[in-house]
Write a protein that holds these residues in place. Structure first.
Motif, mmCIF file in Angstrom:
data_model
loop_
_atom_site.group_PDB
_atom_site.id
_atom_site.type_symbol
_atom_site.label_atom_id
_atom_site.label_comp_id
_atom_site.label_asym_id
_atom_site.label_seq_id
_atom_site.Cartn_x
_atom_site.Cartn_y
_atom_site.Cartn_z
ATOM 1 N N PHE A 1 12.999 -5.678 37.659
ATOM 2 C CA PHE A 1 12.807 -4.258 37.399
ATOM 3 C C PHE A 1 12.806 -3.542 38.744
ATOM 4 O O PHE A 1 13.008 -4.168 39.783
ATOM 5 C CB PHE A 1 11.511 -4.010 36.614
ATOM 6 N N ARG B 1 -7.225 -2.015 37.796
ATOM 7 C CA ARG B 1 -5.992 -2.477 38.442
ATOM 8 C C ARG B 1 -5.986 -4.004 38.578
ATOM 9 O O ARG B 1 -7.008 -4.625 38.786
ATOM 10 C CB ARG B 1 -5.788 -1.852 39.833
ATOM 11 N N GLY C 1 10.574 -1.670 28.371
ATOM 12 C CA GLY C 1 9.769 -1.269 29.525
ATOM 13 C C GLY C 1 9.166 -2.425 30.291
ATOM 14 O O GLY C 1 8.327 -2.228 31.163
ATOM 15 N N ARG C 2 9.554 -3.651 29.959
ATOM 16 C CA ARG C 2 9.078 -4.811 30.720
ATOM 17 C C ARG C 2 10.226 -5.789 30.933
ATOM 18 O O ARG C 2 10.713 -6.374 29.993
ATOM 19 C CB ARG C 2 7.915 -5.494 30.008
ATOM 20 N N ARG D 1 10.724 2.612 33.337
ATOM 21 C CA ARG D 1 9.892 3.397 32.409
ATOM 22 C C ARG D 1 10.157 4.890 32.570
ATOM 23 O O ARG D 1 10.103 5.638 31.605
ATOM 24 C CB ARG D 1 8.416 3.050 32.609
ATOM 25 N N GLY E 1 3.175 4.399 36.547
ATOM 26 C CA GLY E 1 2.973 4.033 37.942
ATOM 27 C C GLY E 1 1.495 3.919 38.242
ATOM 28 O O GLY E 1 0.661 4.403 37.468
ATOM 29 N N GLU F 1 7.866 -12.324 33.216
ATOM 30 C CA GLU F 1 7.026 -11.849 32.124
ATOM 31 C C GLU F 1 7.835 -11.929 30.838
ATOM 32 O O GLU F 1 9.038 -12.126 30.867
ATOM 33 C CB GLU F 1 6.643 -10.385 32.345
HETATM 34 P P1 ATP Z 1 1.542 -3.398 33.489
HETATM 35 O O1 ATP Z 1 0.158 -2.988 33.137
HETATM 36 O O2 ATP Z 1 2.571 -2.634 32.746
HETATM 37 O O3 ATP Z 1 1.770 -4.873 33.494
HETATM 38 P P2 ATP Z 1 1.161 -3.629 36.308
HETATM 39 O O4 ATP Z 1 -0.231 -3.269 36.524
HETATM 40 O O5 ATP Z 1 1.570 -5.047 36.307
HETATM 41 O O6 ATP Z 1 1.721 -2.907 35.004
HETATM 42 P P3 ATP Z 1 1.997 -2.598 38.856
HETATM 43 O O7 ATP Z 1 2.019 -3.919 39.501
HETATM 44 O O8 ATP Z 1 0.941 -1.652 39.195
HETATM 45 O O9 ATP Z 1 2.093 -2.790 37.292
HETATM 46 O O10 ATP Z 1 3.398 -1.889 39.040
HETATM 47 C C1 ATP Z 1 3.547 -0.475 39.002
HETATM 48 C C2 ATP Z 1 4.550 -0.060 37.956
HETATM 49 O O11 ATP Z 1 5.686 -0.904 37.961
HETATM 50 C C3 ATP Z 1 4.044 -0.151 36.521
HETATM 51 O O12 ATP Z 1 3.274 0.954 36.204
HETATM 52 C C4 ATP Z 1 5.329 -0.201 35.739
HETATM 53 O O13 ATP Z 1 5.895 1.094 35.572
HETATM 54 C C5 ATP Z 1 6.223 -0.984 36.650
HETATM 55 N N1 ATP Z 1 6.309 -2.376 36.199
HETATM 56 C C6 ATP Z 1 5.449 -3.400 36.463
HETATM 57 N N2 ATP Z 1 5.885 -4.539 35.903
HETATM 58 C C7 ATP Z 1 7.066 -4.244 35.294
HETATM 59 C C8 ATP Z 1 8.019 -5.003 34.555
HETATM 60 N N3 ATP Z 1 7.876 -6.304 34.343
HETATM 61 N N4 ATP Z 1 9.115 -4.356 34.067
HETATM 62 C C9 ATP Z 1 9.283 -3.030 34.268
HETATM 63 N N5 ATP Z 1 8.430 -2.269 34.959
HETATM 64 C C10 ATP Z 1 7.326 -2.855 35.475
#
Ligand code: ATP
Ligand code: MG
Length: 419
Positions: free
Chosen positions: A123, A256, A118-119, A308, A280, A113
């Motif tokens: 991770f 989701r 926070g991304r 995060r 989460g 990504e």
């Molecule tokens: P986002 O909307 O932030 O892209 P997501 O729906 O892709 O999240 P999930 O697959 O549900 O995320 O993952 C659960 C959690 O993992 C997220 O809420 C977030 O805290 C964390 N997370 C997901 N992608 C990343 C990333 N690239 N870097 C850091 N944390 C991440």
């Protein structure tokens, strides 16, 4: 100079205590709720993720780290933990075990990504999966575990949002209704969402682009297409949450990203996190085990992002490896005696240290201060000749002389009297 890969972070000693606090808290709560640790591989066959996560999701469309093994097999670094956990659950025939199959995992995940606060590309997630139980109390149980553990960490500004995604058949009824609406507002949607009308129309609803939000303000709601069974399940989930005092908000836009969810979907957001505000998320995924070749096993789980959580914790957690006793041994004989003494103290369970570069008492004491030691043992060649050493209280600067043979018990007594 060599540098780490973009979007991949080092955690230096100043940061790891915060991480350990998060990990320990998560494990403690998971254990309290009867979840057992599972450790699954970092990489799996690409087909596992492609078949479980869904072909039209962000993850499978563009975020997976996929590479060919030497024999040509396509492998992928795990982008999430559910697929691997389900694979292990099936491979080891845990279906046959009559006890509740409740697992937790913790470790790195990989998604290609755009890196930002926070991304990241590597991770870390903590997640739980509860297999075999369709009772809505299982949904409430995982949500309450998530809520209790985040509350224990005293994270500020948390909100639990939930939605009812219904069964696949309910969504099949709803999809054409939604698509008809979206086609009417197509010109107002972002490019991504225009594509999603065809591929994954529900995802348009939780697009973060403000124009898309406005355009879908009056979209028909999934809630109006749900079957009675789906409504009943969800009613019991919300009643259950209320019953144990877990606050939540209904969010009808929450769909989701992953295809495998049904009925309950939830997300915890934090108002202090800016754009990446999801801490989460999780939900029920009753169809996944069957989709991956197993029996029809209901399941529910979540995953939280540790980065995060770490961003929300206070910065000032201290270093974890602060020595309690510093051995300041200077002089040729004392250096050896001091080194042996240090070893003796450590074997007695005392956190002791010494900087081998320091040659003078002054240099030693400076390092003892820098490291934050409570006591120093001062030991020069003269003391060694007399078989004694001096204990210095680094805070009060009081000093007292002892026989070398009494040092260990004296230090143990002093340390046990302190917090
Ligand atoms: P986002 O909307 O932030 O892209 P997501 O729906 O892709 O999240 P999930 O697959 O549900 O995320 O993952 C659960 C959690 O993992 C997220 O809420 C977030 O805290 C964390 N997370 C997901 N992608 C990343 C990333 N690239 N870097 C850091 N944390 C991440
Ligand atoms: Mg994402």
């Amino acid at each position: 100079m060599m540098k780490a890969i973009k979007g991949v972070k080092d955690l230096l000693p100043e940061e790891t205590p915060r991480w350990r606090l998060i990990e320990d808290t998560a494990k403690r709560w998971a254990t309290r709720y009867g979840f057992q640790e599972i450790r699954i591989p970092i990489f799996e066959a690409t087909t596992l993720f492609a078949r479980s996560i869904g072909a039209t999701t962000d993850i499978v469309e563009k975020e997976m780290y996929t590479f060919a093994d030497r024999d040509g097999t396509s492998l992928t670094l795990r982008p999430e933990g559910t697929a691997g956990t389900v694979r292990a659950f099936l491979e080891h025939n845990r279906v046959a075990d009559p006890r509740p199959q409740k697992y937790y995992y913790l470790g790195p995940m990989f998604r290609h990504e755009r890196p930002q606060a926070g991304r990241l590309r590597q991770f870390h997630q903590f997640g739980v999966e509860s297999f075999g139980i369709s009772d809505p109390r299982a949904d409430v149980e995982v949500m309450s575990l998530l809520w209790r553990l985040l509350s224990d960490l005293a994270l500020p500004g948390l909100t639990l949002e939930i939605n009812n995604l219904g069964f696949a058949e309910d969504r099949a009824l709803y999809k054409p209704i939604l698509v008809a609406f979206l086609q009417g507002v197509e010109r107002r949607l972002c490019g991504n969402c225009q594509r999603r009308i065809e591929t994954n129309p529900l995802r348009v609803l939780d697009c973060k682009v403000p124009e898309c939000r406005q355009a879908t303000e009056d979209a028909p709601r999934l809630a109006d297409s749900l079957s009675q069974a789906a409504r009943d399940h969800f009613d019991r989930v919300t009643t259950g949450l209320n019953g144990i005092g877990i606050p939540f908000h209904l969010n009808h836009r929450l769909v989701r990203g992953l295809d495998y969810y049904c009925l309950t979907a939830f997300e915890v957001t934090c108002s202090h996190l800016g754009a990446q505000n999801a801490v989460g998320a999780g939900g029920r995924y009753d169809g996944l085990v069957e989709q991956l070749g197993g029996a029809a096993v209901p399941a529910v789980g979540f995953a939280v992002g540790l980065e995060r959580i770490a961003l929300m914790l206070p910065q000032e957690l201290s270093l974890s490896a602060v020595p309690r006793v510093y051995v300041a041994a200077f002089g040729s004989q004392a250096a050896d005696v001091g080194f042996a003494l240090l070893d003796e103290l450590r074997r007695a369970g005392i956190h002791g240290d010494m900087d081998f570069r320091a040659a003078s008492l002054k240099a030693h004491l400076r390092q003892a201060d820098r490291l934050g030691a409570l006591y120093s043992v001062l030991l020069g060649d003269d003391e060694v000749a007399k078989g004694s050493a001096t204990i210095r209280n680094m805070q009060t600067k009081e000093q007292e002389n002892f026989l070398l043979s009494d040092l260990r018990s004296n230090l143990l007594a002093r340390l046990s009297a302190r917090p």
